[in-house]
Write a protein that holds these residues in place. Structure first.
Motif, PDB file in Angstrom:
ATOM      1  N   ILE A 139       0.869  -1.176   0.000  1.00 52.78           N
ATOM      2  CA  ILE A 139       0.000   0.000   0.000  1.00 52.78           C
ATOM      3  C   ILE A 139       0.905   1.225   0.000  1.00 52.78           C
ATOM      4  O   ILE A 139       1.732   1.396   0.894  1.00 52.78           O
ATOM      5  CB  ILE A 139      -0.906   0.034   1.249  1.00 52.78           C
ATOM      6  N   TYR A 140       0.749   2.042  -1.042  1.00 49.35           N
ATOM      7  CA  TYR A 140       1.582   3.221  -1.175  1.00 49.35           C
ATOM      8  C   TYR A 140       0.952   4.318  -0.342  1.00 49.35           C
ATOM      9  O   TYR A 140      -0.247   4.549  -0.428  1.00 49.35           O
ATOM     10  CB  TYR A 140       1.598   3.615  -2.646  1.00 49.35           C
ATOM     11  N   PHE A 141       1.752   4.985   0.494  1.00 51.79           N
ATOM     12  CA  PHE A 141       1.116   6.100   1.202  1.00 51.79           C
ATOM     13  C   PHE A 141       1.992   7.323   1.224  1.00 51.79           C
ATOM     14  O   PHE A 141       3.190   7.259   1.363  1.00 51.79           O
ATOM     15  CB  PHE A 141       0.511   5.696   2.529  1.00 51.79           C
ATOM     16  N   SER A 142       1.326   8.437   0.975  1.00 52.49           N
ATOM     17  CA  SER A 142       2.046   9.672   0.714  1.00 52.49           C
ATOM     18  C   SER A 142       1.119  10.858   0.895  1.00 52.49           C
ATOM     19  O   SER A 142      -0.089  10.740   0.770  1.00 52.49           O
ATOM     20  CB  SER A 142       2.556   9.647  -0.738  1.00 52.49           C
ATOM     21  N   ALA A 143       1.733  11.997   1.185  1.00 53.15           N
ATOM     22  CA  ALA A 143       0.974  13.244   1.251  1.00 53.15           C
ATOM     23  C   ALA A 143       0.889  13.906  -0.124  1.00 53.15           C
ATOM     24  O   ALA A 143       0.283  14.953  -0.275  1.00 53.15           O
ATOM     25  CB  ALA A 143       1.632  14.192   2.256  1.00 53.15           C
ATOM     26  N   GLY A 180      -2.395  -0.762  -3.721  1.00 51.22           N
ATOM     27  CA  GLY A 180      -3.390   0.185  -3.239  1.00 51.22           C
ATOM     28  C   GLY A 180      -2.666   1.433  -2.771  1.00 51.22           C
ATOM     29  O   GLY A 180      -1.442   1.521  -2.846  1.00 51.22           O
ATOM     30  N   PHE A 181      -3.421   2.404  -2.295  1.00 50.01           N
ATOM     31  CA  PHE A 181      -2.795   3.632  -1.814  1.00 50.01           C
ATOM     32  C   PHE A 181      -3.621   4.242  -0.704  1.00 50.01           C
ATOM     33  O   PHE A 181      -4.813   3.973  -0.576  1.00 50.01           O
ATOM     34  CB  PHE A 181      -2.598   4.634  -2.959  1.00 50.01           C
ATOM     35  N   LEU A 182      -2.959   5.042   0.092  1.00 48.73           N
ATOM     36  CA  LEU A 182      -3.580   5.728   1.220  1.00 48.73           C
ATOM     37  C   LEU A 182      -2.971   7.122   1.268  1.00 48.73           C
ATOM     38  O   LEU A 182      -1.754   7.260   1.286  1.00 48.73           O
ATOM     39  CB  LEU A 182      -3.268   4.959   2.504  1.00 48.73           C
ATOM     40  N   SER A 183      -3.822   8.137   1.240  1.00 51.34           N
ATOM     41  CA  SER A 183      -3.319   9.512   1.297  1.00 51.34           C
ATOM     42  C   SER A 183      -3.037   9.900   2.734  1.00 51.34           C
ATOM     43  O   SER A 183      -3.778   9.517   3.637  1.00 51.34           O
ATOM     44  CB  SER A 183      -4.357  10.489   0.744  1.00 51.34           C
TER      45      SER A 183
END
Length: 122
Positions: free
Chosen positions: A82-86, A101-104
Motif C-alpha cells: 500500500i503506497y502512502f504519501s501526502a 493500493g494507496f492511502l493519502s
C-alpha cells in the motif's frame, strides 16, 4: 488461534511510524517499522509481513523503486504493498510503482484499518 497478521511500515517520519505502531498494535496486528528502504528485499525477507505500507519519500531508495523491487521478487511479489504519501498524486505514484493500493496522508485510523482488512481478506 490465528497468528497476528504482520504489517511492515516504511516511512522516514518517526511520528508516522509511532502513530502506525500505536494504531495497529491496538488493532491486534504485529508491526515492524523502518525509516529506510535500503536492502528492501533483505528487510522484508527477514520479517515476511502480510502487508506493506510504503512511503513515497524515503532516503536513498525511494518508494517507487523499493516497491518495484518487491514486485519483481519471486517470493515477495504477492505481498500487498500500500503506497502512502501526502502527495496529491499518490494514486498515480502507486500505479507507477506497481503498488496494490494507496492511502493519502494524513489518513484517519478507520481508513488505515479498512485498507488493511480489505487487502488481507483478498
Amino acid at each position: 488461534m490465528n497468528r497476528n497478521k504482520k504489517v511492515f511500515v516504511f516511512d522516514d517520519n518517526a511520528d508516522i511510524l509511532d502513530l502506525c505502531t500505536i494504531i495497529l498494535e491496538d488493532a491486534g496486528y504485529d508491526i515492524k517499522t523502518s525509516s529506510t528502504s535500503n536492502n528492501i528485499i533483505e528487510q522484508v525477507m527477514a520479517y515476511t509481513p502480510d502487508i506493506i505500507f510504503m512511503d513515497n519519500w524515503l532516503p536513498d531508495v525511494g518508494g517507487i523503486d523499493a516497491t518495484r523491487a518487491l514486485k519483481k521478487h519471486s517470493t515477495l511479489k504477492n505481498i500487498p504493498v500500500i503506497y502512502f504519501s501526502a502527495n496529491n498524486d499518490v494514486e498515480s505514484l502507486a500505479q507507477q510503482a506497481g503498488a496494490d493500493g494507496f492511502l493519502s496522508k494524513p489518513f484517519d485510523i478507520q481508513e488505515l484499518e479498512d485498507i488493511i482488512s480489505k487487502h488481507l481478506q483478498a
